[in-house]
Structures are given as C-alpha cells and as structure tokens.
Design an enzyme around this catalytic site. Structure first.
Site, PDB file in Angstrom:
ATOM      1  N   CYS B 247       0.863  -1.184   0.000  1.00 19.22           N
ATOM      2  CA  CYS B 247       0.000   0.000   0.000  1.00 19.22           C
ATOM      3  C   CYS B 247       0.894   1.225   0.000  1.00 19.22           C
ATOM      4  O   CYS B 247       1.714   1.388  -0.899  1.00 19.22           O
ATOM      5  CB  CYS B 247      -0.981  -0.022   1.172  1.00 19.22           C
ATOM      6  SG  CYS B 247      -0.216  -0.094   2.791  1.00 19.22           S
ATOM      7  N   ARG B 252      -2.274  -0.775   5.470  1.00 20.75           N
ATOM      8  CA  ARG B 252      -3.482  -1.302   4.834  1.00 20.75           C
ATOM      9  C   ARG B 252      -3.193  -2.669   4.207  1.00 20.75           C
ATOM     10  O   ARG B 252      -4.040  -3.546   4.172  1.00 20.75           O
ATOM     11  CB  ARG B 252      -3.987  -0.322   3.761  1.00 20.75           C
ATOM     12  CG  ARG B 252      -4.576   0.951   4.318  1.00 20.75           C
ATOM     13  CD  ARG B 252      -4.890   1.958   3.227  1.00 20.75           C
ATOM     14  NE  ARG B 252      -3.694   2.592   2.679  1.00 20.75           N
ATOM     15  CZ  ARG B 252      -3.697   3.506   1.713  1.00 20.75           C
ATOM     16  NH1 ARG B 252      -4.841   3.874   1.168  1.00 20.75           N
ATOM     17  NH2 ARG B 252      -2.584   4.048   1.281  1.00 20.75           N
TER      18      ARG B 252
END
Lengths: 160, 298
Positions: B247, B252
């Site tokens: 990410c 994430r």
C-alpha cells in the site's frame, strides 16, 4: 526536527500560542500526551451555520483522520484587511483525538488574532511542542497541514 | 495452556479460524489467565479516551518501529517492549484497533515476524466493540513485567523488500490503495507537505484490490465465500500463488495480508512494507500508470 534539550523559542509567537508552547515544554513526554488530550476535549463545537453546511469547510488530507477547517476574517460585510480579526472553525470526529488536539491548540492559540499577526506565525510551530517523539513526526505533519491551510485561507480572504 | 479459540460459525469457515475472535467471545473471555488484549490505533491518543478493560496499548509509530532506521524493532527491543507490556511468549494476544483494524493487523503482522505464536484479531475492531455498547474504561492496567525471550525477527517468509519485489515481477502483486493512488492520478495536492512519493502509479502487473473490499460495513471481515469471489474469482489468484501485497506504508496491506494468509489460507503471502513511499521514490524502478495492471518488461 525535534526541539532538543533546550526550550523551544516562543518570543516570535503571539501571546496565547507562546503560552501553549511553553506549557508543553514544561512537561514530561507522557504528560504532554495528556495535555494534548485535554486540548482535544476543549475543541469548541461548530456554530450551526457551519455544522449544517459541511461543504463550506475545507478538508485537511494531511491528517489521517477526517478534519475540516474554515476561517472567517472580519465581519464579512466589506473586503477584509490585514487588521481584521480571524475566527477559526474546526470539525473533527471524537474518534480522532490526536487530530482534535492539534485543532484545539490552533483554536486556542490563533483564534481572534488579526490577519497579519496570524500570517506571521512561523510554520514550524508544531515542531516546537515537544511532541515529535511521543506523537511521531508523520502524525505531526497533520498539524502543519492544518496551519498551512489556515494561513492560505486567510491570505485568500484578505487579498484585495 | 492456550486460551480456547472462538467457535463462531462465520469464523469457522475461514482457513485459520483461530486467528480471529468475535466481540462476544472477547467479552466472555476478558480476564482469562494467559489472555492479553492489545489496542493498536492510528490515533496515538484514542486508547486514552477509553478502551477494552484490561487492554494494553501498543503504538505502531513510537513502539513497533525503530526510531532511527526505517525498520521494525530488533529482537532485544521487542523483548523489552513485550516485557514492559506484561505480555509473555506463551500468552494469547488479541489485538484490536481503530480504522477497521489496519494498525491492529499491522501489529499482528509485526508480532508474527517475531514468531509470537498465538496472536489473534478482534473481528470488527474497536468500532464494533464501542458500537455494541460493551464495557470500556480509561484505567490503565498494571500488568506485571514478563520475562519475554529475545527472539530474532524472521522477515523472509512474511516480509518483502524492494529487491524481493523486483525479483517477483511477473508474479501476483496486490495493490490495496485507493483507485486514485493506483492509477497515479492522486499525488500532488495543494499545500500538501513533503510526504508520500515523487512518482504516482503502481508496480507493473499489480492488481488493484482496495483493502476495504475485504471488510463489511461494520468493519468485520467479509465471510469466506465473499472474499473468495473477490481474490480468487474476480482477480484469479490461486491459493498456491506466491503473492506480495503493498500500500503506502504497509499498514493497509497488513489487513489484506491477513485476509489472504489467515482467512483464505494462502501459504505464501508477503507484505511489502516499504510500499509506495519507497517504490514511488526509488530511482529506475518500473512504474505503470492508469487502470490496467500493465506489462512487466523483461
């Protein structure tokens, strides 16, 4: 980046902001987080004219949590000048206390200043709070982003 | 003696149901000897405003990362941290946090680099616990320091570095950022402080699956069939694939790493924590812009 062992400079800051920076500097690191939490709890709620119109506010994407900021300069009747008073308004969710704390510091430190004095506030104020290690530099950038956006809005509203 | 796992029927469908617990299970098991609850948030002050009773706070920025080198703690520092938090090597650790458990998943992944065996996520995280009106407190627990052993971090199976990604090109990559970050459209914003990357786009061949697609509206993970429909159906990944997720800074993608590895049972999934803040600043690495994954040039 950090303020180092000595106290950060405050003599080039407006009175209320200078006091806030000095308060942070006087504390140990864990207490500084607690003080930031208090600022987050003291952030004033939005007046109804803004609370009902979120589209009037500017988002601050530098913060990892949703926060909106807007400024009003003077009474809005005539074009604003450098001596007109600036009012600051913030909206940040309760789940983002760090961001709210940053907003609370700027609110208590800058609200009510004349436009020219607010524009003269140094951009590195967030780095002077002594929060760099406790909060992390990345998170502090959110506060810098807020300050930059506030100053840009004030410049736009006082431009003749 | 390990704490029993959550027998919940939704969890039972996952490849490794022992890696998740429901809020109901946690509420029943609070205070069980050998169970330590950890809160790990994006917001460094959120824990102070109220948390699950007995939970300790572990902050990703200030505690899991080395403060000088861009890297995680070493074995000695991790042992010191665990000892100070009152976490034993054999303890069952249940981690929860804000933002759909991004940082909780990230913390779980870091615990995994040190081989902490029994580490689980709270399905739905902090938001679900609070939304259900479950007990919270601002009291910080006084846990006794433990004698946590110094265990060296083993990165290779779970963590990819830039060089690993370069060698991996042509094999499956999952980009879990927003569609605008993937295409390269989103990079410069007015007054944006010096953060992020000099170049926008994605790693050649990477499929775009924003992390949030794995989550339901209440922040819990989607049920296994829905997850399979996305990653295996729509994106054509196979459980036997060697996959790297990335990410912006690796948080994430920890969420997606958790989904692929623990929920869908892909044995070989690595998280590229350098992610776009490394790749988008690196000199002469290949980048593709636009919606298509793009070709890997030999």
């Amino acid at each position: 980046m950090t303020s180092g062992p000595g106290a950060a400079r405050t003599d080039d800051l407006p009175g209320a902001l200078a006091e806030i920076v000095a308060d942070f500097q006087e504390m140990g690191e864990n207490e500084r987080l607690q003080l930031l939490l208090e600022f987050s709890q003291e952030l004033p709620a939005l007046p109804a004219r803004l609370a009902d119109h979120p589209e009037l506010m500017e988002p601050v994407p530098e913060c990892q949590s949703p926060i909106f900021v807007t400024v009003e300069v003077g009474d809005g009747a005539a074009p604003a000048g450098p001596g007109d008073v600036v009012r600051l308004f913030f909206s940040a969710p309760a789940e983002a206390p760090t961001t709210r704390g940053f907003a609370g510091i700027l609110s208590q430190g800058l609200d009510g200043l004349p436009a020219d004095e607010l524009l003269a506030v140094p951009d590195d104020v967030p780095d002077r709070l002594g929060l760099t290690r406790a909060v992390s530099p990345l998170r502090l950038r959110g506060m810098t982003g807020m300050l930059m956006r506030i100053k840009r809005q004030v410049r736009e509203k006082t431009a003749s | 003696m390990p704490v029993p796992t959550d027998p919940d029927v939704k969890l039972a469908e996952y490849a490794h149901p022992e890696r998740l617990v429901t809020t109901a299970w946690l509420a029943e098991h609070l205070g069980t000897p050998g169970l330590v609850v950890v809160e790990s948030d994006e917001d460094v002050l959120l824990y102070e405003t109220g948390h699950v009773p007995g939970a300790v706070k572990v902050d990703w920025h200030t505690e899991l990362n080395d403060q000088v080198t861009r890297d995680y703690l070493d074995g000695e520092a991790f042992a010191r941290l665990m000892s100070a938090k009152g976490i034993g090597r054999d303890d069952t650790v249940v981690i929860y946090g804000d933002k759909n458990n991004w940082w909780a998943a990230y913390a779980l992944w870091v615990f995994s680099l040190f081989g902490h065996e029994d580490v689980r996520l709270l399905d739905g995280g902090r938001a679900k616990w609070f939304a259900e009106g479950r007990p919270t407190t601002t009291d910080k627990p006084a846990r006794e320091a433990t004698d946590y052993p110094v265990v060296e971090r083993v990165d290779a199976p779970l963590r990819a570095f830039k060089e690993d990604v370069l060698a991996h090109l042509g094999r499956p990559l999952v980009d879990v950022r927003s569609p605008q970050e993937y295409t390269g459209e989103k990079l410069h914003m007015p007054d944006y402080p010096q953060e992020g990357a000099l170049r926008g786009g994605h790693i050649p061949g990477a499929q775009s699956v924003p992390w949030a697609r794995a989550a339901d509206e209440d922040g819990t993970f989607k049920a296994r069939p829905a997850l399979e429909a996305i990653y295996q159906g729509e994106k054509g990944l196979k459980v036997t694939d060697d996959v790297i997720a990335y990410c912006r800074i690796g948080e994430r993608s920890s969420h997606t790493w958790f989904v692929l590895h623990h929920l869908l049972g892909f044995p070989t999934v690595r998280n590229y924590d350098g992610s776009w803040t490394e790749w988008g600043n690196a000199v002469r690495v290949p980048i593709v812009q636009g919606e298509a994954p793009g070709e890997v040039r030999a």
